[in-house]
Design a protein around this motif. Structure first.
Motif, mmCIF file in Angstrom:
data_model
loop_
_atom_site.group_PDB
_atom_site.id
_atom_site.type_symbol
_atom_site.label_atom_id
_atom_site.label_comp_id
_atom_site.label_asym_id
_atom_site.label_seq_id
_atom_site.Cartn_x
_atom_site.Cartn_y
_atom_site.Cartn_z
ATOM 1 N N LYS A 150 5.508 4.925 1.720
ATOM 2 C CA LYS A 150 5.851 6.075 2.053
ATOM 3 C C LYS A 150 6.566 6.228 3.553
ATOM 4 N N LYS A 151 6.037 5.348 4.572
ATOM 5 C CA LYS A 151 6.747 5.165 5.580
ATOM 6 C C LYS A 151 8.119 4.775 5.310
ATOM 7 N N ILE A 152 8.249 3.632 4.601
ATOM 8 C CA ILE A 152 9.695 2.999 4.272
ATOM 9 C C ILE A 152 10.418 3.958 3.530
ATOM 10 N N TRP A 153 10.018 4.647 2.650
ATOM 11 C CA TRP A 153 10.967 5.870 2.036
ATOM 12 C C TRP A 153 11.497 6.646 3.043
ATOM 13 N N LEU A 154 10.554 7.089 4.052
ATOM 14 C CA LEU A 154 10.808 8.193 4.910
ATOM 15 C C LEU A 154 12.159 7.650 5.896
ATOM 16 N N LEU A 155 12.111 6.263 6.093
ATOM 17 C CA LEU A 155 13.102 5.726 7.127
ATOM 18 C C LEU A 155 14.631 5.917 6.358
ATOM 19 N N PRO A 206 0.968 -1.216 -0.082
ATOM 20 C CA PRO A 206 -0.110 -0.060 0.012
ATOM 21 C C PRO A 206 1.026 1.207 -0.001
ATOM 22 N N VAL A 207 0.413 2.321 -0.679
ATOM 23 C CA VAL A 207 1.386 3.624 -0.644
ATOM 24 C C VAL A 207 1.620 4.127 0.556
ATOM 25 N N TYR A 217 10.630 7.792 -9.219
ATOM 26 C CA TYR A 217 9.814 9.091 -9.073
ATOM 27 C C TYR A 217 9.147 9.107 -7.809
ATOM 28 N N GLU A 218 8.708 7.931 -7.283
ATOM 29 C CA GLU A 218 7.857 8.072 -5.920
ATOM 30 C C GLU A 218 8.893 8.325 -4.675
ATOM 31 N N SER A 219 10.176 7.644 -5.063
ATOM 32 C CA SER A 219 11.050 8.090 -3.940
ATOM 33 C C SER A 219 11.622 9.453 -3.736
ATOM 34 N N ARG A 220 11.662 9.992 -5.187
ATOM 35 C CA ARG A 220 12.223 11.584 -5.224
ATOM 36 C C ARG A 220 11.250 12.237 -4.748
#
Length: 333
Positions: A71-76, A66-67, A126-129
């Motif tokens: 997002k939580k993972i990317w922020l880590l 799930p998005v 793109y999402e991570s950036r």
């Protein structure tokens, strides 16, 4: 092991690295994570991977999460608190030396202080950036987390061109966005040197642009924490360690290169490092009220820190230390 714990296994740094700093590019770690997720799902639910009557296999991976979880993972993966060394651009040193404060500045950040590479989260997809840019701001060609990162101003080498850089950037409005700042302890003590007649005769008006750090802080209401960095100054150059940024921590013999009676400028002290720290902290506490002038009560913290994660190379010949200058006075005033 849940998804977040599994992610931490692949992205958190080893014990000798700061959280959020990577020993390898993030894309490679994400590939490992995808493979591990897929393998764990396959082992826990073999039927999930069985071919259907049409012969199609069903797979899952990081992109299927799930998005909100992604997002939580990317922020880590964002870098932890960093202290990034700001210097004059080499081509502007000569022009800035006698320039008025209104001149356009060209400060740069030394690659060694941020590990040469921009945060890897900016380069995956793109999402991570997009998520990274919601937290990071590009200043001086480096991406900063303005909530936790601190620009660091140091008097380095023999030319002292950085003495006025803090004041110059403050006057040019280059520091308004930051909430943290780190300042070489020698910049605090420079004020004592400028009062001597020998100093004025030797340097004339070269350092007229200098401002005491406490005066600078009065003009920067967004700064919530100022760290005074205490270290011995050497002629050694900094070694770039890829993906390893500098960060602040407690003073140690290693981070200060401390030797009794051998700090620069040389003194007659016989103090231990702990006694020296105590003297500096007393000085900071006694003068903190000056930095609070015109600011809301209690919104500024002053602390004494050292830089960790910094590695310096060797230099040929003898004498790694910066020469002592006789016109400098005692550190404590």
């Amino acid at each position: 092991m849940n998804i977040l714990n599994l992610f931490r296994k692949f992205t958190m740094s080893p014990p000798n690295m700061e959280p959020g700093q990577f020993s390898m590019p993030l894309r490679a770690k994400m590939n490992q994570l995808n493979a591990e997720i897929e393998e764990r799902v396959r082992r826990s639910n073999p039927a999930f991977y069985q071919s259907s009557s049409k012969g199609n296999a069903k797979t899952t991976g990081f992109s299927d999460l799930p998005v909100e979880i992604r997002k939580k993972i990317w922020l880590l993966t964002l870098p932890g608190p960093r202290v990034l060394h700001v210097v004059h651009h080499p081509k502007t040193i000569q022009t800035c030396r006698h320039a008025p404060s209104t001149q356009s500045l060209m400060p740069v950040v030394t690659p060694a202080s941020y590990g040469l590479h921009h945060p890897a989260i900016l380069q995956v997809n793109y999402e991570s950036r997009s998520i990274a840019l919601s937290k990071l701001t590009k200043i001086c060609d480096v991406y900063w987390n303005l909530e936790i990162d601190a620009p660091y101003f140091e008097i380095k080498d023999d030319d002292d061109d950085a003495v006025c850089l803090l004041a110059e950037m403050r006057k040019a409005g280059e520091l308004k966005q930051f909430k943290n700042i780190a300042v070489d302890w020698k910049l605090w003590m420079w004020e004592l040197s400028t009062r001597t007649m020998e100093f004025r005769v030797t340097f004339g008006g070269r350092f007229e642009g200098y401002e005491h750090p406490l005066k600078v802080l009065r003009h920067l209401p967004n700064i919530k924490k100022c760290s005074f960095v205490y270290t011995e100054h050497t002629l050694q150059s900094d070694v770039v360690q890829p993906y390893q940024a500098w960060y602040l921590g407690p003073l140690t013999d290693e981070t200060t290169n401390f030797t009794v009676g051998k700090m620069v400028p040389q003194t007659n002290w016989d103090d231990s490092l702990e006694q020296t720290i105590g003297k500096i902290e007393d000085t900071i506490e006694n003068r903190q009220a000056q930095a609070m002038t015109g600011r809301p009560g209690g919104d500024l913290k002053l602390e004494l820190m050292a830089i960790h994660g910094r590695e310096r190379g060797s230099v040929p010949g003898t004498g790694l230390k910066r020469p002592t200058q006789g016109w400098q006075m005692d550190w404590f005033g």
